[in-house]
Scaffold this motif. Structure first.
Motif, mmCIF file in Angstrom:
data_model
loop_
_atom_site.group_PDB
_atom_site.id
_atom_site.type_symbol
_atom_site.label_atom_id
_atom_site.label_comp_id
_atom_site.label_asym_id
_atom_site.label_seq_id
_atom_site.Cartn_x
_atom_site.Cartn_y
_atom_site.Cartn_z
ATOM 1 N N LEU B 3 0.829 -1.207 0.000
ATOM 2 C CA LEU B 3 0.000 0.000 0.000
ATOM 3 C C LEU B 3 0.867 1.262 0.000
ATOM 4 C CD1 LEU B 3 -2.909 1.272 0.423
ATOM 5 C CD2 LEU B 3 -2.293 1.332 2.833
ATOM 6 N N LEU B 4 1.899 1.257 0.830
ATOM 7 C CA LEU B 4 2.763 2.438 0.914
ATOM 8 C C LEU B 4 3.556 2.641 -0.370
ATOM 9 C CD1 LEU B 4 1.860 2.288 3.838
ATOM 10 C CD2 LEU B 4 4.157 2.899 4.533
ATOM 11 N N ASP B 5 4.003 1.547 -0.973
ATOM 12 C CA ASP B 5 4.718 1.668 -2.248
ATOM 13 C C ASP B 5 3.808 2.270 -3.313
ATOM 14 O OD1 ASP B 5 7.001 0.611 -1.143
ATOM 15 O OD2 ASP B 5 6.509 -1.456 -1.688
ATOM 16 N N ALA B 9 4.391 5.758 -5.303
ATOM 17 C CA ALA B 9 4.384 5.797 -6.768
ATOM 18 C C ALA B 9 3.374 6.833 -7.268
ATOM 19 C CB ALA B 9 4.044 4.412 -7.310
ATOM 20 N N LEU B 10 2.239 6.901 -6.605
ATOM 21 C CA LEU B 10 1.205 7.860 -6.990
ATOM 22 C C LEU B 10 1.685 9.298 -6.765
ATOM 23 C CD1 LEU B 10 -1.690 7.973 -8.086
ATOM 24 C CD2 LEU B 10 -2.514 7.875 -5.724
ATOM 25 N N SER B 43 -14.245 -1.052 21.757
ATOM 26 C CA SER B 43 -13.336 -1.665 20.785
ATOM 27 C C SER B 43 -13.113 -0.692 19.638
ATOM 28 C CB SER B 43 -13.942 -2.945 20.208
ATOM 29 O OG SER B 43 -14.277 -3.840 21.236
ATOM 30 N N ARG B 44 -11.848 -0.446 19.329
ATOM 31 C CA ARG B 44 -11.539 0.466 18.221
ATOM 32 C C ARG B 44 -10.547 -0.190 17.271
ATOM 33 N NH1 ARG B 44 -9.163 5.659 20.434
ATOM 34 N NH2 ARG B 44 -8.451 4.344 22.113
ATOM 35 N N ASP B 45 -10.722 0.080 16.011
ATOM 36 C CA ASP B 45 -9.827 -0.443 14.985
ATOM 37 C C ASP B 45 -9.590 0.728 14.041
ATOM 38 O OD1 ASP B 45 -8.371 -2.098 13.390
ATOM 39 O OD2 ASP B 45 -10.091 -3.081 12.474
ATOM 40 N N GLU B 46 -8.391 1.324 14.089
ATOM 41 C CA GLU B 46 -8.198 2.584 13.397
ATOM 42 C C GLU B 46 -6.959 2.570 12.505
ATOM 43 O OE1 GLU B 46 -8.394 5.711 16.285
ATOM 44 O OE2 GLU B 46 -10.409 5.146 16.908
ATOM 45 N N TYR B 47 -7.054 3.282 11.410
ATOM 46 C CA TYR B 47 -5.940 3.452 10.482
ATOM 47 C C TYR B 47 -5.632 4.941 10.365
ATOM 48 C CZ TYR B 47 -7.050 -1.267 8.872
ATOM 49 O OH TYR B 47 -7.286 -2.616 8.801
ATOM 50 N N TYR B 48 -4.365 5.282 10.353
ATOM 51 C CA TYR B 48 -3.964 6.662 10.074
ATOM 52 C C TYR B 48 -2.906 6.640 8.979
ATOM 53 C CZ TYR B 48 -6.475 7.548 14.332
ATOM 54 O OH TYR B 48 -7.465 7.607 15.270
ATOM 55 N N LEU B 49 -3.240 7.196 7.842
ATOM 56 C CA LEU B 49 -2.321 7.230 6.707
ATOM 57 C C LEU B 49 -1.825 8.669 6.548
ATOM 58 C CD1 LEU B 49 -1.097 5.723 4.223
ATOM 59 C CD2 LEU B 49 -3.107 6.493 2.946
ATOM 60 N N ASN B 50 -0.506 8.855 6.674
ATOM 61 C CA ASN B 50 0.103 10.186 6.549
ATOM 62 C C ASN B 50 0.865 10.265 5.241
ATOM 63 O OD1 ASN B 50 -0.301 11.488 9.308
ATOM 64 N ND2 ASN B 50 0.507 9.468 9.814
ATOM 65 N N LEU B 51 0.585 11.307 4.483
ATOM 66 C CA LEU B 51 1.254 11.503 3.194
ATOM 67 C C LEU B 51 1.921 12.873 3.196
ATOM 68 C CD1 LEU B 51 -1.946 10.474 1.274
ATOM 69 C CD2 LEU B 51 0.139 9.126 1.169
ATOM 70 N N TYR B 148 4.202 1.571 9.742
ATOM 71 C CA TYR B 148 4.962 1.364 8.499
ATOM 72 C C TYR B 148 5.381 2.732 7.965
ATOM 73 C CZ TYR B 148 2.223 -2.912 8.862
ATOM 74 O OH TYR B 148 1.623 -4.052 9.336
ATOM 75 N N TYR B 149 6.599 2.811 7.432
ATOM 76 C CA TYR B 149 7.102 4.083 6.878
ATOM 77 C C TYR B 149 7.907 3.804 5.616
ATOM 78 C CZ TYR B 149 9.803 8.364 6.304
ATOM 79 O OH TYR B 149 10.371 9.498 5.783
ATOM 80 N N ARG B 150 7.677 4.594 4.570
ATOM 81 C CA ARG B 150 8.477 4.529 3.344
ATOM 82 C C ARG B 150 8.722 5.962 2.875
ATOM 83 N NH1 ARG B 150 7.697 -0.103 4.335
ATOM 84 N NH2 ARG B 150 7.081 -1.828 2.978
#
Lengths: 459, 428
Positions: B3-5, B9-10, B43-51, B148-150
């Motif tokens: 996903l990060l790759d 690329a985007l 119950s929590r299920d969370e995603y944080y995507l930093n760009l 995860y970090y790229r």
């Protein structure tokens, strides 16, 4: 708006259920000495379900809002409630289940501006400030907006959509004098999106000039004398007093725990000129800084008169606490993000204006202080409070004297309110407040200037 | 991570010269004790995507909590627009400290029934031991984090880590008397121990009850000593460390400007950041700027050894990136027993909690001494209330009389008692 979509899951609700779709969008820009060191946006949204069963709450949330995920979180919230109900014993009865329908949208009707225009706005403010006041060691302009958009559907036929935005500009100026750093800070803005509040930088030049003047006065100023003194707390500080020191002790969850206010209901807690209200949505027929028309349990929000003519009259509550206190829910249950459960929170808390002019209040003090600005405040179960004071003047023989450097004031609020002898006839709302109580949440607070006695932590 | 790759690329495809992407996935289970009942399980299920995108040295960032293609494409489009319309800053860039690392410290020991048992025991034990204590609230949570970090320079980092966290707030209450609220928070690897035995809780709970008999100090104003408790020291240190971070060093307003390798504080004071300490439950393997953190000194015997700048702050100031951004603070133990510290005080207070604002830029501070005790002639005399203190933050750490041998492990910091002098104490 997601109301119709959420309604389609109503058949899944077996017990008391709240299903909320919420999105918080936050833009933050920070210009430090002319350099843009932050240029960001954060959008956090998703769906949560809260189920109440046999006295216990189950809660589940997800950032995803597809049909399968919503079914899953409704089921999971029910399972969590059942798990606790199976391990413990506590059934206090049925929560209020009065349904309401409401749509309230404070979005701007103007065309949205680009990020470039927002940055240019900050740069113009910075250019004005640093070219006019070249001796500034640092200037800091922070623009921060938060749009809170909520959709709520409940098992008892509440259908509500609200969109409440807030945009604030924080300005900090710093100078150095004789090797010592001094700063001054102010917050501008409030309810509304950027387009409704920040149309022309020139509108703020006057405030920048005032800030610089006060910063210079502060650098030349004196340390206030430590001790117990008669003072005037300007409207910004009396607002924090209303929120931190009185408001928190009268939140029903805190009252139930045993806050000092538990013993004082229908007793005198202030002089008879003091009236304090937690406004739900409007004051003087205008929206408050953080208008709450319906809370996150689906209760239509009402003003709560906390102190009337010096007598403690009411607490702020949620549905469960209303049941326990044998009263009606007040609409104070608020959640910060989609994954937060509603807690008892203040909305817009203020001491009401009185009949005195500020001038006659100053003239009435022989030896004291006029405290004008604050940067923070804290209070606890005893109603003992502490506020940082960032600007003010000494008062000698009924006249303003020298400016003061930073200090801290403290007192026990229910004692301090019994020393209030004059209240000004003006009303000022602070619009940048964030309150921390497990979760952060935007709050409004305000008031007039009050004359009272406090402890001063000078040198 | 694929996903990060794709995100990188985007970003490149849409025009970013440099880019960085990080994803945090948090699974959280929280049990809450309120007013004597465990009545919420969340119950929590969370995603944080930093760009982050940099175009011609102009930067913008965006965070979303969705990871579907449509949401990412929309975010990237807005991000590119915002970066193009930003301001040129030669310091903008992504980390070139190229590493491929995967850190793993997952125990997968989530146990809701044990959580319930520990919370229930905590409630029962506190009620039995301290009938005059009110537990305002207690939250026990289990948290599992995948990071995860790229970035476009080839940095590739990931970590996963889980732990429990317990926090509680409480105060004393007898008839119409109420003592000040106190609280603490502790990060834990596991639930092997009962909660009421953890960190500073045994004495914090006792002190809250003792404070039902708190008094206003007889001596209205004096200059004396201060013994700062571990809970309080932790919060005071954050004010000190704000002078080592990006904002104040970039603005040029830091007290510690141009002070690297200089003795700026008392020689008895040694402070480390230990992001990967074996002693602490929390791990902070790398920061949001894509740089791997390391254990190192911040102050060694009063000498400033490192600032806490991130990658951008480092480029902006020309100083080195910090060993961390200030996580997992460890104050080195001293050689005094707490009893010895008290015995050496002619007049002063034990400061258990400080309720005050951020000190002024010059270090001046004043505030209320909460949950604190009056000390005179080497003896703790009585718990105090409505007492203010004022002093200077830097002077305080330049005039240290002693540091305790014993320290409290909060799971994310390790703190001793610290004895300093010349604080103004005043009361009503």
């Amino acid at each position: 708006m997601k109301l119709d979509y959420l309604k389609s899951f109503k058949d899944l609700f077996a017990d008391y259920t709240e299903l909320r779709w919420q999105e918080n969008t936050n833009v933050f820009l920070k210009l430090l000495n002319g350099t843009l060191i932050e240029n960001g946006k954060r959008t956090v949204g998703g769906v949560s379900a809260r189920v109440y069963k046999d006295g216990f709450f189950g809660f589940a949330s997800s950032p995803l809002s597809d049909a399968d995920k919503i079914k899953e979180i409704v089921r999971k919230a029910g399972e969590n409630a059942s798990l606790l109900a199976g391990l413990g014993r506590k059934d206090i009865g049925k929560l209020a289940q009065e349904g309401h329908e409401l749509i309230k949208d404070f979005s701007t009707v103007k065309a949205r501006v680009s990020r470039k225009e927002m940055i240019d706005f900050l740069r113009e403010l910075d250019n004005y400030t640093r070219s006019k006041y070249s001796d500034l060691k640092a200037s800091n302009f922070v623009l921060n907006s938060l749009d809170m958009e909520k959709n709520l559907v409940t098992s008892f036929d509440t259908y509500a959509y609200t969109m409440v935005p807030r945009t604030i500009l924080v300005i900090v100026m710093t100078i150095e004098k004789d090797g010592v750093i001094y700063d001054y800070y102010d917050v501008i803005g409030g309810l509304g999106q950027y387009e409704d509040l920040f149309t022309d930088p020139e509108n703020f030049y006057g405030q920048i000039d005032t800030m610089y003047k006060r910063l210079r006065e502060k650098a030349e100023g004196i340390y206030p004398e430590a001790g117990y003194k008669e003072v005037i707390l300007d409207s910004r500080i009396s607002g924090i007093l209303a929120h931190e020191a009185i408001g928190h002790t009268t939140e029903a969850d805190f009252v139930k725990s045993g806050s000092i206010a538990r013993d004082y209901l229908n007793e005198r807690v202030a002089t008879e000129i003091v009236n304090l209200v937690d406004f739900a949505a409007e004051y003087d027929n205008k929206p408050c800084p953080v208008p709450v028309y319906i809370d996150d349990e689906g209760t239509r929000a009402e003003d709560v008169v906390i102190i009337q003519d010096g007598i403690l009259k009411n607490y702020m509550n949620n549905k469960e606490l209303a049941l326990e206190f044998n009263t009606s829910p007040t609409g104070n249950a608020r959640a910060y993000t989609f994954s937060d459960e509603p807690l008892v929170r203040m909305r817009n808390t203020a001491i009401l204006p009185g009949e005195n002019s500020l001038e006659e209040m100053i003239a009435s003090i022989e030896d004291g202080y006029y405290f004008i600005d604050t940067n923070n405040g804290q209070a606890d179960a005893t109603s003992e409070f502490m506020f940082g004071v960032t600007f003010g003047y000494e008062i000698k023989n009924g006249k303003l004297g020298r400016a003061i450097k930073d200090t801290t004031i403290s007192g026990v609020a229910f004692d301090v309110l019994k020393t209030v002898s004059m209240i000004s006839n003006e009303m000022y709302w602070s619009s940048g407040g964030m309150c921390g109580k497990k979760q952060m949440i935007p709050v409004g607070f305000g008031g007039p200037a009050i004359k009272c006695k406090v402890n001063i932590g000078g040198k | 991570m694929e996903l990060l790759d794709k995100c990188l690329a985007l970003l490149k495809e849409k025009g970013a010269d440099e880019g960085e992407v990080s994803l945090t996935h948090v699974q959280n289970e929280e049990m809450e004790l309120k007013n004597g009942n465990i009545d919420l399980l969340r119950s929590r299920d969370e995603y944080y995507l930093n760009l982050n995108a940099i175009i011609e040295k102009k930067r913008a960032s965006i965070q979303i909590n969705k990871i579907d293609e449509e949401a990412i494409a929309e975010a990237v489009s807005e991000l590119i627009h915002n970066a193009e319309n930003s301001q040129i800053d030669e310091a903008n860039g992504v980390s070139d400290q190229v590493q491929e690392r995967d850190f793993n410290n997952c125990k997968d020991n989530y146990d809701p029934e044990l959580m319930y048992k520990r919370l229930e025991n905590f409630n029962k034990e506190v009620i039995a031991a301290y009938p005059d204590l009110v537990l305002e609230g207690a939250v026990l949570e289990y948290q599992k984090r995948y990071n995860y970090y790229r970035n476009s320079k080839g940095v590739n980092l990931s970590s996963n880590h889980d732990n429990y966290f317990f926090s509680t707030s409480f105060f004393g209450r007898r008839n119409r008397e109420t003592s000040s609220m106190n609280y603490t928070g502790i990060a834990l690897e596991n639930l092997d121990e009962e909660l009421y035995e953890l960190a500073s809780l045994p004495y914090l709970l006792r002190e809250s009850v003792e404070h039902l008999d708190a008094r206003i100090i007889d001596n209205k104003k004096f200059t004396g000593d201060l013994i700062i408790t571990p809970d309080c020291l932790r919060s005071i240190l954050y004010s000190l460390l704000s002078h080592l971070g990006n904002d104040m060093l970039i603005a040029g307003t830091s007290y510690f400007k141009d002070s690297l390798d200089k003795k700026v504080l008392d020689g008895k004071f040694t402070l480390k950041t230990e992001p990967v300490s074996d002693l602490l439950a929390i791990k902070d393997y790398y920061s949001g700027d894509g740089v791997v953190n390391r254990n190192d000194y911040i102050f060694a015997e009063g000498v400033l050894k490192n600032y806490l700048l991130d990658f951008y702050g480092s480029r902006k100031t020309g100083l080195q990136r910090g060993p961390s951004l200030g996580s997992n603070l460890v104050v080195e133990a001293g050689d005094k027993s707490i009893a010895e510290m008290v015995e050496s005080v002619e007049r002063g207070i034990i400061l258990a909690r400080f309720s005050g604002g951020q000190p002024a830029s010059n270090g001046d501070f004043s505030g209320v001494a909460k949950n604190s005790y009056y000390v005179e002639d080497g003896e703790i005399k009585y718990p105090i209330k409505e007492t203010m203190i004022s002093g200077n933050l830097f002077s305080l750490f330049q005039n240290i009389m002693g540091i305790s041998k014993d320290r409290i492990n909060f799971g994310y910091s390790l703190m001793p008692f610290l004895h300093a002098k010349e604080i103004v104490v005043s009361s009503r």
